[in-house]
Design a protein around this motif. Sequence first.
Motif, short mmCIF file in Angstrom:
data_model
loop_
_atom_site.label_atom_id
_atom_site.label_comp_id
_atom_site.label_asym_id
_atom_site.label_seq_id
_atom_site.Cartn_x
_atom_site.Cartn_y
_atom_site.Cartn_z
N MET A 77 0.82 -1.21 0.00
CA MET A 77 0.00 0.00 0.00
C MET A 77 0.85 1.25 0.00
O MET A 77 0.49 2.27 -0.60
CB MET A 77 -0.92 0.00 1.23
CG MET A 77 -1.98 -1.11 1.20
SD MET A 77 -2.85 -1.28 2.79
CE MET A 77 -3.80 0.26 2.83
N ARG A 78 1.98 1.18 0.67
CA ARG A 78 2.88 2.34 0.72
C ARG A 78 3.69 2.50 -0.57
O ARG A 78 4.08 3.63 -0.92
CB ARG A 78 3.83 2.19 1.92
CG ARG A 78 4.97 3.22 1.99
CD ARG A 78 4.43 4.62 2.12
NE ARG A 78 5.49 5.62 2.00
CZ ARG A 78 5.82 6.21 0.86
NH1 ARG A 78 5.21 5.88 -0.28
NH2 ARG A 78 6.76 7.12 0.83
N SER A 79 3.93 1.44 -1.28
CA SER A 79 4.88 1.46 -2.39
C SER A 79 4.35 2.10 -3.67
O SER A 79 5.14 2.46 -4.55
CB SER A 79 5.36 0.04 -2.70
OG SER A 79 4.29 -0.74 -3.22
N TYR A 80 3.04 2.23 -3.82
CA TYR A 80 2.49 2.77 -5.07
C TYR A 80 2.93 4.22 -5.27
O TYR A 80 2.80 5.05 -4.37
CB TYR A 80 0.97 2.66 -5.09
CG TYR A 80 0.46 1.24 -5.12
CD1 TYR A 80 0.68 0.43 -6.22
CD2 TYR A 80 -0.22 0.71 -4.03
CE1 TYR A 80 0.22 -0.87 -6.25
CE2 TYR A 80 -0.68 -0.60 -4.05
CZ TYR A 80 -0.45 -1.38 -5.16
OH TYR A 80 -0.90 -2.69 -5.18
N ARG A 81 3.42 4.52 -6.46
CA ARG A 81 3.92 5.87 -6.73
C ARG A 81 2.80 6.89 -6.66
O ARG A 81 3.04 8.07 -6.38
CB ARG A 81 4.61 5.91 -8.10
CG ARG A 81 3.70 5.57 -9.27
CD ARG A 81 4.43 5.66 -10.60
NE ARG A 81 3.57 5.25 -11.70
CZ ARG A 81 2.66 6.04 -12.28
NH1 ARG A 81 2.50 7.29 -11.84
NH2 ARG A 81 1.93 5.60 -13.29
N GLU A 82 1.58 6.45 -6.92
CA GLU A 82 0.45 7.39 -6.85
C GLU A 82 0.30 8.00 -5.46
O GLU A 82 -0.21 9.13 -5.32
CB GLU A 82 -0.87 6.68 -7.22
CG GLU A 82 -1.00 6.34 -8.69
CD GLU A 82 -0.43 4.99 -9.04
OE1 GLU A 82 -0.69 4.50 -10.15
OE2 GLU A 82 0.28 4.42 -8.18
N LEU A 83 0.76 7.30 -4.44
CA LEU A 83 0.66 7.82 -3.07
C LEU A 83 1.58 9.03 -2.91
O LEU A 83 1.17 10.08 -2.39
CB LEU A 83 1.01 6.73 -2.07
CG LEU A 83 0.91 7.10 -0.59
CD1 LEU A 83 -0.47 7.61 -0.24
CD2 LEU A 83 1.25 5.88 0.28
N ASP A 84 2.82 8.91 -3.36
CA ASP A 84 3.75 10.04 -3.29
C ASP A 84 3.25 11.19 -4.16
O ASP A 84 3.31 12.36 -3.76
CB ASP A 84 5.15 9.60 -3.73
CG ASP A 84 5.76 8.61 -2.77
OD1 ASP A 84 6.62 9.01 -1.97
OD2 ASP A 84 5.38 7.42 -2.80
N GLU A 85 2.76 10.84 -5.35
CA GLU A 85 2.31 11.88 -6.27
C GLU A 85 1.09 12.62 -5.73
O GLU A 85 0.94 13.83 -5.93
CB GLU A 85 1.99 11.28 -7.64
CG GLU A 85 3.23 10.76 -8.36
CD GLU A 85 2.89 10.02 -9.63
OE1 GLU A 85 1.68 9.78 -9.90
OE2 GLU A 85 3.82 9.64 -10.38
N PHE A 86 0.22 11.92 -5.02
CA PHE A 86 -0.96 12.55 -4.43
C PHE A 86 -0.54 13.68 -3.50
O PHE A 86 -1.03 14.82 -3.60
CB PHE A 86 -1.79 11.52 -3.68
CG PHE A 86 -2.82 12.11 -2.76
CD1 PHE A 86 -3.97 12.70 -3.27
CD2 PHE A 86 -2.63 12.08 -1.38
CE1 PHE A 86 -4.93 13.25 -2.42
CE2 PHE A 86 -3.57 12.63 -0.53
CZ PHE A 86 -4.72 13.21 -1.05
#
Length: 290
Positions: A77-86
């Motif tokens: 869940m933490r690894s998705y790049r969309e999380l950082d981009e959000f």
Amino acid sequence: GVVRNQWDRPALLARRVSLVVLLPLLCLRVGGEVAISVLTDNHVREESDRRLADSAKALEEAISRELTGIEHDLSAMRSYRELDEFFQYLDFGRPGDADSRLVDLEEHYYHVAALKPRCKSFRLYGPDGRALISIVNQERDYRRHEVGSQGWFRKAMDASREGMGVSAVHADPVSGEPALTLYRPVRIKDRVRGVVAVDVLVQELAGELLKSANVTHDGWSVLLDAGGMVVAAMGPGAPEGRFEDPSVVERANAGYASVLTTPGEMRVAFRPQNDTELAVLVSSPHAKIF
């Protein structure tokens, strides 16, 4: 008077000699049988205690493996790049792009949840404790959910690293059943921006494991929380509510593993579940040991 036959004297002497010789031998035999019986009882008790202790250890290790599996889910869940981009788009003042990334991220979490039916919910929380994404019972949930006041969330927001944490046992807000929250802070450039979390009902997490514990057919296995309350149980006559022997709870909370007899005449093996505030207990009726 009575005149004895001269042959009676040797016979009487022989009987006396027999009693002198045989009586110690008889005592030796009886004493030996008692000693063997004591040794046998001790051996049976030691073997029973060993089995109980091994069963408690195996159960504790099995629960740890389950928790490790959920830890891998939190890492995904933490690894998705969309999380950082959000969070980056939020910082850039581009809420439309941030929302787009959140939609993509929700889809990822939905697929993770589909593979974990035993987990109650998968969520992403913002820094205020409000759920930004919520997948409950493998379905998208758009109800408002806030945990900003809960101790585990504050602890996650203050964390100096991204490792997994586990909450104390709490009541699930929907079912009221005992639950755990496993969480991981989201750190971006040395700043905690949010928390990813998975809720799991304790009975769902450990029920099948408790059922497979190696105890007698009339024994039981349970999990206790730090306050001594039974939060998951399996087996006939398994205790409910607060466990009857506070010394077990105190020793387990102190990190000890042991085998003892409870006031209810149950022989209990217990050990702390080191990844959580839970204690593992397995038991057989004391009378069945001998």
